[in-house]
Scaffold this active site. Structure first.
Site, PDB file in Angstrom:
ATOM      1  N   SER A 185       0.878  -1.149   0.000  1.00 41.15           N
ATOM      2  CA  SER A 185       0.000   0.000   0.000  1.00 41.15           C
ATOM      3  C   SER A 185       0.927   1.212   0.000  1.00 41.15           C
ATOM      4  O   SER A 185       1.673   1.423   0.945  1.00 41.15           O
ATOM      5  CB  SER A 185      -0.870  -0.010   1.245  1.00 41.15           C
ATOM      6  OG  SER A 185      -1.521   1.217   1.349  1.00 41.15           O
ATOM      7  N   ARG A 186       0.890   1.954  -1.093  1.00 42.59           N
ATOM      8  CA  ARG A 186       1.905   2.998  -1.244  1.00 42.59           C
ATOM      9  C   ARG A 186       1.606   4.257  -0.447  1.00 42.59           C
ATOM     10  O   ARG A 186       2.492   5.028  -0.172  1.00 42.59           O
ATOM     11  CB  ARG A 186       2.078   3.323  -2.722  1.00 42.59           C
ATOM     12  CG  ARG A 186       2.856   2.235  -3.448  1.00 42.59           C
ATOM     13  CD  ARG A 186       3.234   2.664  -4.839  1.00 42.59           C
ATOM     14  NE  ARG A 186       2.248   2.250  -5.812  1.00 42.59           N
ATOM     15  CZ  ARG A 186       2.241   1.055  -6.403  1.00 42.59           C
ATOM     16  NH1 ARG A 186       3.166   0.170  -6.115  1.00 42.59           N
ATOM     17  NH2 ARG A 186       1.317   0.742  -7.284  1.00 42.59           N
ATOM     18  N   VAL A 187       0.338   4.521  -0.143  1.00 43.74           N
ATOM     19  CA  VAL A 187       0.053   5.756   0.583  1.00 43.74           C
ATOM     20  C   VAL A 187      -0.645   5.526   1.920  1.00 43.74           C
ATOM     21  O   VAL A 187      -0.665   6.409   2.763  1.00 43.74           O
ATOM     22  CB  VAL A 187      -0.825   6.716  -0.262  1.00 43.74           C
ATOM     23  CG1 VAL A 187      -0.050   7.239  -1.438  1.00 43.74           C
ATOM     24  CG2 VAL A 187      -2.098   6.041  -0.696  1.00 43.74           C
TER      25      VAL A 187
END
Ligand code: ATP
Ligand code: MG
Length: 736
Positions: free
Chosen positions: A600-602
């Site tokens: 999950s990048r953010v």
């Protein structure tokens, strides 16, 4: 003397000659006169016989005050209308809300028939005809040439003009229209060809068509417009019924012709849900068109000589050559709170059998994504209630997190759990089902209802039995519905289940529209299609209300191949992915999340402090365990430390297992994972883990209420709190 004789002789000669020739001379003159007279008579006869052609038809309006008979007729008609009115009102107020719909239709039909009958008789007929000249003036004041007409003129040099009315028209009117249209076309050096038609279906008034454009001032059009307006609002009270009657009254009593303008085209060809049309040259991309049979479509292809559109609903009733009408707006769907709890199709029509959906507001299905300046960074968590997700791949409001995996790996299950977990969290949910079985959708609805989640959820269903067009449109419609909530400052969770089928539907449409195909036969703009869809999910800045759309698109892979065309596309558009693995699923690890490939990048920014602190080392521990497990799979001789590491890893994996429909709160998840990773569960057998988990929650809520309250806020996670938690955990483990 001689001259006298000559004169006398001459006179005698003239006298004798006159005597003998008189009869002949008279005969000659009479013959000539008679010939002239007969010629004059003939001319008069010709003139007389030609007269009716040139003469204007005399139209004498009947003054109805004078005729007792007409007055009688009028009184009768009005009495009849009064009767219908009382019927409508009584019925409307008595019948249950759910049945209002059918009454509404009945009621409307009765009134419509009545208007039709009234206008076919005196004195209304005369009243209507008196207004014809005014209608013509109104229409002629509006006529102009559209770019489509100019195009047609360039090719054909002549434009067809049709004047249609319910009754024969006066010569003056025809002459006026002819002159005005000729003048209009003379400005562009074009010619007209005027056709006069009669059509009793119009009831009264005039309709002028120039090229594709129709200027309509008929009673039929007025009724059509009224019907459109009425279908948007329920007749649930006497007041609304009265309002409808007032509008009908306006039409019958004092019909003031308004000119409605629209464009018409013609169906040329129809195949597999794609319709090619002629005319409506000025149409916009994405505009709605209406077919004669009542179905609607959306323009998806504009070519110099034809327009291509997709048909929503069944296209069996559309006939070749039938009329198509431009609606004049981009395809849009109803939006608003009344959609919650409902199952609607791709264009927002309810399909759950729970009655008509009355909404005033609509939003276009294609809409620009919020700009960079309108957005705020993802900062608030959106809890799914699933341990493996909230701890390892946390999702924030406004994020787009892809759920990807083979078939039957629990993709839908994760999405449904996430919806159920939004109960009481003030988040609206929209579940878009693309190409799924109707039974699956019914089951999902039932599940959501059972868990009380339907009241804040809308299901947009484009089932497998529907056309490719509806499957293509469904995610855009769902997003339009979500945008309404986002722009009014609320949080929305939207699920697209699934975008692989969406891509397939779009490929089908593109091929049918003869667009060139690219990789895997998908059209070149398939990436753009999904990116413009997912870009609309955002977290708006406070200035714009602070609402958000969180998107969970789903992609189905084949044999775990995430490097195929559509999966890579969507992976690159989204802010992370949850990868579900078949092997894990069959091993019993459910949800079958592959921790190594899921990111999950953010979302990390949105995780609560507590969860961040407590699950800090989880990811590395799990990765180490997976590696170690692979490495030692074949070895029989394992040393004590490795065995211990494997043991605690297996326990951690066990702790991540979670049944469906059992969402956990944030503090519960953090606490369990903390306890396991800190080794408090080391003495527990794997089979007992479930019990250990349940006991843990009960112990904390029951005996450490104060500490639990602190954990619930999730805001603080200092060493003081952690040592208090450790102490409490020690206490709990002693009891187990
Ligand atoms: P499809 O590819 O057909 O859409 P899917 O990937 O969406 O499948 P689901 O329909 O969600 O998978 O789940 C498949 C099966 O696995 C269902 O029978 C479901 O009940 C079961 N399942 C999913 N998650 C869990 C879970 N956490 N615990 C137990 N069973 C589960
Ligand atoms: Mg599924």
């Amino acid at each position: 003397m001689e001259i006298q004789y000559v004169l006398i002789n001459f006179l005698l000669l003239v006298g004798i000659l006159f005597l003998f020739a008189r009869k002949t001379i008279i005969k000659i003159f009479r013959g000539r006169r008679e010939r002239i007279n007969t010629q004059l008579d003939e001319a008069e006869l010709i003139e007389n016989s030609a007269a009716p052609v040139l003469e204007e038809p005399v139209f004498e309006p009947i003054p109805f005050e004078e005729s007792a008979e007409l007055l009688q007729e009028k009184a009768e008609a009005e009495a009849k209308i009064e009767q219908i009115r009382s019927f409508g009102l009584r019925e409307c107020s008595e019948i249950h809300r759910g049945m209002i719909e059918s009454v509404r239709k009945q009621y409307y039909q009765v009134l419509k028939d009545e208007v039709r009958e009234l206008f076919s008789k005196e004195p209304y007929l005369t009243l209507l005809r008196d207004k014809e000249m005014q209608m013509v003036d109104d229409i002629l004041g509006m006529i102009k040439l559209t770019p489509g007409d100019m195009n047609y003129l360039r090719m054909h040099n002549v434009l067809y003009v049709t004047l249609t009315s319910a009754h024969p028209l006066e010569y003056d009117i025809i002459k006026k229209v002819d002159q005005a249209t000729k003048d209009l076309l003379a400005t562009v050096n074009g010619k007209t060809s005027l056709w006069i038609r009669e059509d009793p279906e119009l009831i009264g008034g005039l309709r002028l068509r120039i090229g594709d454009t129709v200027y309509d001032a008929t009673v039929a059009e007025e009724l059509y417009q009224l019907e459109k307006r009425v279908s948007r609002e329920p007749i649930t009270t006497d007041e609304t019924a009265r309002e409808l009657l007032r509008e009908f009254g306006d039409i019958t009593n004092s019909f003031e012709p308004k000119v409605h303008t629209y464009q018409l085209g013609r169906v040329m060809q129809l195949s597999d849900g794609i319709c090619w049309m002629d005319g409506i040259a000025d149409t916009m991309y994405g505009e709605v068109v209406e077919f004669e049979c009542g179905e609607s479509g959306m323009v998806l292809d504009i070519q110099p000589d034809r327009i291509g559109c997709v048909v929503f609903g069944s296209y069996e009733n559309i006939e070749s050559g039938s009329r198509v009408r431009r609606v004049g707006r981009i395809a849009s769907v109803p939006v608003g709170d009344s959609l919650l709890g409902r199952v609607v199709d791709a264009i927002g029509k309810p399909i759950d059998g729970e009655g008509h959906l009355y909404v005033r507001e609509k939003r276009p299905i294609e809409c620009h994504a919020p700009s960079i300046l309108d957005r705020a960074p993802v900062s608030e968590p959106l809890h799914t209630g699933i341990k493996a997700i909230d701890a390892l791949v946390p999702i924030g409001k406004g994020q787009r997190e892809l759920i990807i995996g083979d078939r039957q790996t629990g993709k839908t299950a994760i999405a449904i759990d996430a919806i159920i977990n939004q109960k009481g969290k003030n988040t609206v949910c929209i579940y878009v089902a693309i190409g799924q079985k109707e039974s699956t959708i019914a089951e999902i609805k039932e599940r959501l209802q059972k868990h009380g989640a339907m009241e804040y959820t809308t299901i947009v269903a484009a089932t497998a039995s529907g056309s490719a067009a509806t499957q293509y449109v469904a995610p855009f419609s769902g997003t339009a519905m979500a945008e309404y909530f986002m722009y009014s400052g609320r949080d929305v969770l939207i699920i697209y289940d699934d975008l692989s089928k969406h891509a397939v539907a779009y490929r089908e449409l593109s091929l049918l529209l003869h667009r060139p195909s690219g990789r895997e036969a998908y059209p070149g703009d398939i990436f753009y299609l999904h990116s413009r869809l997912l870009e609309r999910s955002a977290h708006l800045s406070d200035e714009f209300g602070g609402g958000s759309i969180t998107a969970l698109p789903i992609i189905e892979t084949l044999a775990g191949d995430i490097s195929a065309y559509i999966p890579t596309n969507v992976i690159s558009i989204t802010d992370g992915q949850i990868f579900l693995e078949s092997d894990l699923f069959h091993e019993g690890q459910r949800p079958a999340i592959n921790v190594g490939l899921s990111v999950s990048r953010v979302g990390g920014a949105a995780q609560t402090k507590l969860m961040k602190q407590m699950a800090a080392s989880l990811r590395t521990k799990l990765a180490q365990y997976r590696e170690l497990a692979d490495f030692t799979q074949l070895g029989s001789d394992i040393d004590e430390t490795t065995k211990k590491a494997l043991d605690s890893g297996a326990r951690l994996m066990e702790a991540l297992k979670q049944n469906r429909y059992q969402p956990l709160e944030d503090w519960q998840q953090a606490l369990l994972l903390f306890a396991v990773s800190e080794g408090f569960a080391d003495g527990i057998a794997l089979a007992q883990m479930d019990e250990f988990e349940k006991g843990l929650y009960a112990f904390f809520t029951g005996e450490c209420a104060q500490l639990t309250e602190q954990l619930k806020t999730g805001k603080k996670a200092d060493s003081e709190l952690l040592s208090a938690v450790r102490e409490a955990l020690g206490e709990y483990v002693k009891r187990v």
